[in-house]
Write a protein that holds these residues in place. Structure first.
Motif, mmCIF file in Angstrom:
data_model
loop_
_atom_site.group_PDB
_atom_site.id
_atom_site.type_symbol
_atom_site.label_atom_id
_atom_site.label_comp_id
_atom_site.label_asym_id
_atom_site.label_seq_id
_atom_site.Cartn_x
_atom_site.Cartn_y
_atom_site.Cartn_z
ATOM 1 N N VAL A 28 0.866 -1.176 0.000
ATOM 2 C CA VAL A 28 0.000 0.000 0.000
ATOM 3 C C VAL A 28 0.900 1.222 0.000
ATOM 4 C CG1 VAL A 28 -1.727 1.254 1.354
ATOM 5 C CG2 VAL A 28 -1.736 -1.249 1.304
ATOM 6 N N SER A 30 0.948 5.474 0.610
ATOM 7 C CA SER A 30 0.315 6.771 0.871
ATOM 8 C C SER A 30 1.232 7.832 0.274
ATOM 9 C CB SER A 30 0.089 6.960 2.365
ATOM 10 O OG SER A 30 -0.912 6.048 2.796
ATOM 11 N N GLY A 31 2.034 8.506 1.093
ATOM 12 C CA GLY A 31 2.919 9.533 0.552
ATOM 13 C C GLY A 31 4.089 8.975 -0.243
ATOM 14 N N GLY A 32 4.493 7.743 0.058
ATOM 15 C CA GLY A 32 5.607 7.127 -0.659
ATOM 16 C C GLY A 32 6.975 7.569 -0.171
ATOM 17 N N THR A 33 7.026 8.367 0.883
ATOM 18 C CA THR A 33 8.324 8.911 1.300
ATOM 19 C C THR A 33 9.188 7.866 2.006
ATOM 20 O OG1 THR A 33 7.474 9.761 3.402
ATOM 21 C CG2 THR A 33 7.429 11.261 1.521
ATOM 22 N N ASP A 34 8.579 6.784 2.444
ATOM 23 C CA ASP A 34 9.370 5.629 2.887
ATOM 24 C C ASP A 34 9.449 4.598 1.767
ATOM 25 O OD1 ASP A 34 10.336 5.941 5.553
ATOM 26 O OD2 ASP A 34 8.286 5.813 6.295
ATOM 27 N N LEU A 35 8.300 4.270 1.233
ATOM 28 C CA LEU A 35 8.198 3.166 0.278
ATOM 29 C C LEU A 35 9.090 3.389 -0.941
ATOM 30 C CD1 LEU A 35 6.464 0.552 -0.015
ATOM 31 C CD2 LEU A 35 5.018 1.867 -1.564
ATOM 32 N N GLY A 100 10.833 14.835 8.436
ATOM 33 C CA GLY A 100 11.477 15.305 7.209
ATOM 34 C C GLY A 100 11.511 16.807 7.061
ATOM 35 N N SER A 109 2.578 10.799 5.655
ATOM 36 C CA SER A 109 1.288 10.596 6.336
ATOM 37 C C SER A 109 1.475 9.861 7.656
ATOM 38 C CB SER A 109 0.369 9.758 5.444
ATOM 39 O OG SER A 109 0.876 8.441 5.364
ATOM 40 N N GLY A 112 1.540 5.995 6.921
ATOM 41 C CA GLY A 112 2.846 5.555 6.417
ATOM 42 C C GLY A 112 3.881 5.543 7.521
ATOM 43 N N ASN A 113 3.850 6.563 8.359
ATOM 44 C CA ASN A 113 4.801 6.636 9.463
ATOM 45 C C ASN A 113 4.617 5.434 10.399
ATOM 46 O OD1 ASN A 113 5.614 8.784 12.208
ATOM 47 N ND2 ASN A 113 7.000 8.268 10.551
ATOM 48 N N CYS A 115 2.944 2.431 9.634
ATOM 49 C CA CYS A 115 3.054 1.105 9.013
ATOM 50 C C CYS A 115 4.431 0.828 8.431
ATOM 51 C CB CYS A 115 1.963 0.934 7.962
ATOM 52 S SG CYS A 115 0.334 0.974 8.722
ATOM 53 N N ASP A 122 8.398 9.247 14.259
ATOM 54 C CA ASP A 122 8.115 10.337 15.182
ATOM 55 C C ASP A 122 6.668 10.436 15.635
ATOM 56 O OD1 ASP A 122 10.503 11.790 15.876
ATOM 57 O OD2 ASP A 122 10.717 12.167 13.736
ATOM 58 N N ILE A 165 -4.971 0.769 6.661
ATOM 59 C CA ILE A 165 -5.604 1.753 7.543
ATOM 60 C C ILE A 165 -6.303 2.800 6.691
ATOM 61 C CG2 ILE A 165 -5.181 3.528 9.295
ATOM 62 C CD1 ILE A 165 -2.801 1.836 10.239
ATOM 63 N N ARG A 183 11.647 14.860 20.568
ATOM 64 C CA ARG A 183 12.583 13.829 20.126
ATOM 65 C C ARG A 183 13.981 14.355 20.318
ATOM 66 N NH1 ARG A 183 12.772 13.961 13.458
ATOM 67 N NH2 ARG A 183 13.503 16.107 13.280
ATOM 68 N N ASP A 191 16.799 14.492 10.595
ATOM 69 C CA ASP A 191 17.494 13.415 11.284
ATOM 70 C C ASP A 191 16.461 12.438 11.834
ATOM 71 O OD1 ASP A 191 19.756 12.097 12.333
ATOM 72 O OD2 ASP A 191 20.704 14.046 12.680
#
Ligand SMILES: Cc1cc2nc3c(=O)[nH]c(=O)nc-3n(C[C@H](O)[C@H](O)[C@H](O)COP(=O)(O)OP(=O)(O)OC[C@H]3O[C@@H](n4cnc5c(N)ncnc54)[C@H](O)[C@@H]3O)c2cc1C
Lengths: 290, 757
Positions: A28, A30-35, A100, A109, A112-113, A115, A122, A165, A183, A191
């Motif tokens: 799945v 969402s934003g794709g910033t990890d995927l 980020g 999102s 995404g953060n 999952c 964070d 989700i 954090r 970071d």
């Protein structure tokens, strides 16, 4: 070389169908910033990407009787621009807004953060401290689960292959309630948390804590809901003894590793420091919301 | 023609025109190394060693070659086996054998990331898939990462034939110690006997990378008739030409290297990595080959600078006169010899007029990538140790650390411990300006500390070529062989405009390729504005002489009777005749009738570069519970001789200070137990981000260097020398504990605070 398929279904049913029927690895997005970053780095090879962004209800923030419902793909930037959410849940919003850069904020999102299932994510300790609930859809319909039950280990969630989700729900707030997230990173931005801590409290008119939740990130394989730290707050104003008890409870909850971002001793120490400092901010904010 | 001393007469030099490369860079049009493409080009990729140390038993590329789209595979067997030979075209000593083996491992891999094979394929996806199909059989060997461990007897040996050079008698057993350097002046034992106070300590720094934003990239073609061309960004396209020609056995005239805009080098682009591989693949495949490193490859396989372990001992009288210094510096060289330990031993103590000093350095190989130059190579590392020790001495003496330095400062005529006697230098002026700066006396709050440190760099001259051409319309073209990494196109145009007496807007400077201008040494050593500037000034002076001749011809008078003033030929006096001034454009228009095009190319080997000194003040606040350091205020004072373009000079100083702050606080190569780098990316290799820093206040002190027409000194390297100690001294004062090890990351500071209790 194997091909990658991409789909952006416009109904939840279609999305679930695609995931159920997928051969190989279906993800799945969402934003794709990890995927997308992981795919580009070669750490993840997917056969199918199911983009959630065309699904109804996946974006946006609504409030009803004090309960906030947040679409799973709602970006950090959107959260940061919602005055009502910021007033009720400043800790959740500040946590999501730490993710980020300005560019990443336009996409990243909460779903995404969560999952991506990084122990250092964070927004997750803040969401757990807030008592947030995930609204999950799948072939058997809709179910709800507390956020702290989603991540089961680094990179692993409790969701089935064909579940995802759709939304998050934040409970209604009594008066004199607020939250905070802190954090620790060695720089000012861009970071990954060495330790993260979310604290949510409700105070009475005398400033005595009547309800609290404390959660830590990056100190164990998953985020930890630290009941002992919450118990140290409940029934107390934020005096020196209470702060010391919260510090000790947070440290006791840690099960960290030594890695390039910090040693075991350092992480444990910082967990106590951040728990104290976040509690202080949450108390101050709650006191101001009489 | 010398302009030194009468700054008021200068019209262009010292002003701040808009930078000529700025618009292209901010609009994304600048063409960097990876922006060049040719029809039919292939994608080249490198297969890298997963082991820090292993013997290569066999490389079998048959499965990769069988993949459709793979056009060529090379390994060391396809390249000439280069014999040991010293070269000096880059920024440090370079042995061609080591260079060749660093670009492509032969027999053994010596660090994780060492190139083992390279291939070219029609697409990136095919190239990546093919890499996984090259079968390499390794015999894994024990490895060593730490410099002190590498020096121990019994440490895994990288090179069975390495016997420490410059040791008498010659060692009987091989070791990882490539070389010993030694500097001695006076009698150290006698000096320490005279001391009232002695400080001593061991200081450690970690390997750090230059962290230029642009990864290495190269595009190469090899024609059927043997003519080859490389497009690449580097600090010296003549360096690329020399190195690649040598490594591949090509005649220099058959290799043309075209420079790209460069996205940062800081010394790290004074060597080759991809260029010879791209050209070898182009030769083998018959197609152009383009190669671009990933950031991870940049970290694992290009050259960082050394980490080091250093002992320093300083003795002084109670009045603060230094009586003796002794030091031993052990530097990581990476997998091949060539650490900057020698300049470190020289620079660390060059600020002090010393009677008794003895410094020994060791160049030590271990299973890390081969180090490359990094801004003032070695000096920041050695000066971290020396300037921390001086600070500790000031603390012990209860003396202002600037006053302590003033009491021992070198001046014109001081003889250094490495034998050089200083010409006109500005260290005392720098110290005075630092002491007078309001920052030095500003109040500090709780948990805050202030540190000061100073630094020295030689600055060099060397071989440079420049051409100045007058165009038909009177505009001026300047071409040099120096890649512009710090604003040299602006400063060349400004110096030419000053000599020609015209506005800088009428002058356009470019970086010419290896076939279009004479040999020019790399952009390094803070030499370009000095040496290439000298060539440019001389070429412009030749042009002025020619312009006067042309005017004399037009007026039909003697050339001696013509003066050049504000861009115009004028009669030298009343007796010369009553002619109206002849502007440059009017002479240019008639050039065809007075002898043809007007221009001059000058090649020089510039001598007499002016040594540079700087002093930095740093204020920090340390969070006592987390060890987090906030840099509150930072002032960098430097003798720049004369600033041609002050904004660029300030930019150099600010940039150097920032890189040094990063080095001090969070940057480091982190190795895991397997000998593999754990943080090969910008997420965990932590350079400072903009919000981590205060505005760096750059203060220019101008003590002109009389050997340059405009009095300038190199400025690019000095500013990275003081920050490591300036930051460490500030942190030490803030927490009341002398910090000996970099980086001063929060866990390190926290551990020090907790240990003190
Ligand atoms: C430059 C940069 C800086 C960053 N800084 C931070 C930081 O400071 N702090 C931090 O915590 N993170 C950081 N991140 C990581 C990342 O941005 C965040 O984790 C972000 O919240 C991920 O959200 P996304 O929508 O982009 O997720 P995606 O990349 O779309 O998805 C991430 C994972 O979640 C799954 N997923 C996505 N949506 C759903 C859904 N609705 N239901 C179930 N599973 C889903 C995906 O399959 C994938 O496994 C950074 C990333 C980058 C590139």
């Amino acid at each position: 070389m194997s091909a990658l398929s991409y789909a952006a279904p416009s109904t939840v049913q279609d999305a679930i169908g695609l995931l159920s029927g997928a051969k190989g690895i279906a993800k799945v997005m969402s934003g794709g910033t990890d995927l997308l970053v992981q795919m580009k780095m070669g750490r993840l090879k997917a056969d199918l990407i199911v983009d959630t962004k065309k699904l109804p209800g996946i974006f946006g923030i609504t409030e009803s009787a004090g309960v906030f419902t947040i679409g799973a793909a709602t970006s950090g930037a959107q959260l940061g621009e919602h005055e009502g959410l910021k007033a009720a849940w400043p800790g959740v919003v500040e946590a999501a807004n730490l993710i980020g850069s300005t560019q990443v904020q336009g996409r990243a999102s909460l779903a995404g953060n969560l999952c991506n299932a990084s122990p250092a994510a964070d927004s997750v300790p803040a969401m757990i401290a807030a008592g947030a609930v995930a609204v999950i859809v799948g072939p058997n319909g809709q179910r709800e689960a507390p956020v702290e039950t989603i991540v089961v280990g680094p990179g692993r969630t409790s969701l089935a292959k064909d579940e995802f989700i759709l939304q998050f729900r934040l409970p209604a707030r009594p008066a004199r309630s607020s939250d905070a997230y802190l954090r620790f990173i060695p720089r000012t931005e861009m970071d990954i948390a060495v330790v993260g801590c979310g604290v949510s409290v409700t105070l009475d008119a005398q400033g005595v804590c009547t309800a609290a939740r404390v959660a830590l990130g990056a100190v164990a394989p998953t985020q930890v809901l630290v009941t002992a730290a919450a118990n140290a707050l409940i029934g107390h104003t934020l005096d020196t003894a209470t702060l010391a008890a919260v510090d000790a409870a947070a440290r006791a909850a840690c099960n960290p590793i030594t890695d390039k971002r910090g040693t075991i001793d350092f992480r444990i120490k910082i967990a106590g420091v951040l728990a104290r400092r976040a509690a202080k901010i949450a108390y101050d904010r709650a006191g101001a919301r009489a | 023609m010398t302009y030194v001393g009468n700054k008021a007469d200068l019209k262009v030099v010292g002003t701040r025109p808009v930078r000529p490369d700025g618009v292209d860079k901010v609009t994304g049009r600048a063409t960097f190394g990876a922006d060049f493409n040719l029809p039919g080009q292939l994608v080249g990729k490198v297969l890298r060693s997963p082991h820090p140390h292993a013997r290569i038993i066999k490389i079998d590329a048959s499965r990769a070659l069988a993949l459709t789209g793979v056009k060529a595979v090379i390994s060391a067997e396809d390249l000439p086996n280069i014999a040991s030979e010293e070269a000096f075209v880059g920024e440090g000593p370079m042995n061609f054998r080591d260079l060749s083996r660093n670009c492509m491992a032969r027999d053994k891999v010596l660090y994780e990331g060492h190139a083992v094979a390279a291939l070219a394929a029609t697409t990136e996806a095919i190239a990546n898939a093919a890499l996984a199909l090259i079968d390499v059989t390794y015999e894994v060997l024990p490895f060593v990462i730490d410099v002190n461990e590498a020096m121990q007897p019994g440490a895994p040996l990288l090179d069975d034939n390495m016997y420490t050079a410059n040791v008498e008698p010659k060692p009987t057993a091989p070791s990882n110690i490539a070389k010993r350097v030694h500097f001695k002046k006076g009698d150290v034992a006698a000096g320490f006997a005279k001391a009232d106070v002695i400080v001593s300590g061991t200081y450690n720094t970690e390997a750090v990378h230059q962290a230029y934003i642009e990864p290495h990239a190269a595009l190469a073609t090899a024609n059927a008739d043997g003519q080859c061309t490389i497009w690449a960004s580097s600090q010296g396209h003549f360096m690329i030409r020399a190195y690649v020609a040598k490594l591949l056995g090509i005649e220099i005239a058959n290799l043309r290297v075209i420079p790209a805009e460069i996205g940062g080098g800081f010394g790290g682009k004074t060597v080759v990595y991809l260029e010879p591989l791209a050209l070898a693949l182009a030769q083998k495949s018959g197609r152009p080959v383009k190669m671009v490193m990933s950031r991870e490859e940049v970290f694992r396989a290009s050259g960082p600078t050394s980490g080091a372990s250093m002992d320093v001992k300083i003795g002084a009288t109670k009045d603060g006169i230094i009586t003796a210094i002794s030091s031993e510096m052990r530097f990581q060289a990476g997998a091949f010899p060539g650490s900057p330990v020698q300049p470190a031993c020289m620079c660390a103590f060059a600020m002090y007029d010393l009677e008794n000093v003895e410094v020994t350095g060791y160049d030590v190989i271990s299973n890390r990538p081969k180090v490359a130059a990094y801004r003032a190579p070695g000096a920041p590392i050695g000066s971290f140790a020396s300037e921390s020790a001086i600070d500790e001495l000031a603390d012990k003496l209860g003396m202002d650390p600037i006053v302590l330095r003033q009491k021992n400062a070198v001046n014109q005529g001081s003889k250094t411990h490495y034998g050089v006697t200083f010409p006109e230098i500005g260290y005392e002026q720098v110290l005075a300006a630092t002491k007078a700066h309001p920052h030095w006396s500003a109040p500090l709050g709780p948990n805050q500390g202030r540190g000061v440190a100073t630094g020295f760099w030689f600055n060099i001259g060397g071989e440079s070529s420049a051409a100045v051409h007058i165009n038909e319309d009177g505009s001026v073209s300047v071409a040099t062989g120096s890649p512009d990494i710090g604003g040299s196109r602006a400063s060349m145009a400004m110096m030419a405009a000053e000599v020609l007496g015209i506005p800088v807007d009428n002058v356009r400077a470019i970086v010419a390729d290896t076939a279009s201008i004479g040999f020019t040494h790399v952009t390094g050593g803070s030499r370009v504005t000095y040496a290439t500037g000298m060539a440019t000034v001389q070429a412009a002076q030749n042009v002025v002489a020619d312009l006067k001749k042309r005017a004399a011809m037009i007026w039909d008078i003697s050339p001696d009777a013509v003066d050049w003033k504000d861009g115009e030929a004028v009669p030298a006096g009343a007796n010369a005749g009553g002619f109206d001034p002849l502007p440059l454009a009017a002479i240019a228009l008639k050039a065809g009738r007075t002898g043809g095009p007007i221009g001059s190319e000058v090649s020089v080997n510039a001598q007499g570069a002016g040594p540079g000194f700087g002093a930095h003040i740093c204020d920090v606040e340390v969070d006592p519970e987390t060890g987090y350091v906030t840099v509150l205020r930072y002032t960098a004072v430097q003798d720049v001789g004369r600033a041609i373009h002050p904004s660029y000079v300030e930019g150099q100083i600010q940039g150097g200070a920032v890189q040094g702050i990063g080095w001090a606080l969070n940057e480091e190569y982190i190795y895991n137990a397997k000998g593999s780098m754990d943080n090969a990316g910008f997420l965990d290799y932590r350079v400072p981000v903009a919000s981590d820093l205060p505005m760096i206040d750059a203060v220019l002190v101008e003590v002109p260097n009389p050997r340059h027409p405009f009095g300038l000194r190199g400025v690019g390297e000095v500013p990275i020398v003081p920050p490591l100690a300036a930051v460490a001294n500030a942190v030490s004062h803030a927490i009341g504990i002398r910090m000996h090890d970099l980086p001063l990351s929060p866990p390190t500071i926290c551990a020090a605070i907790d240990a003190k209790g």
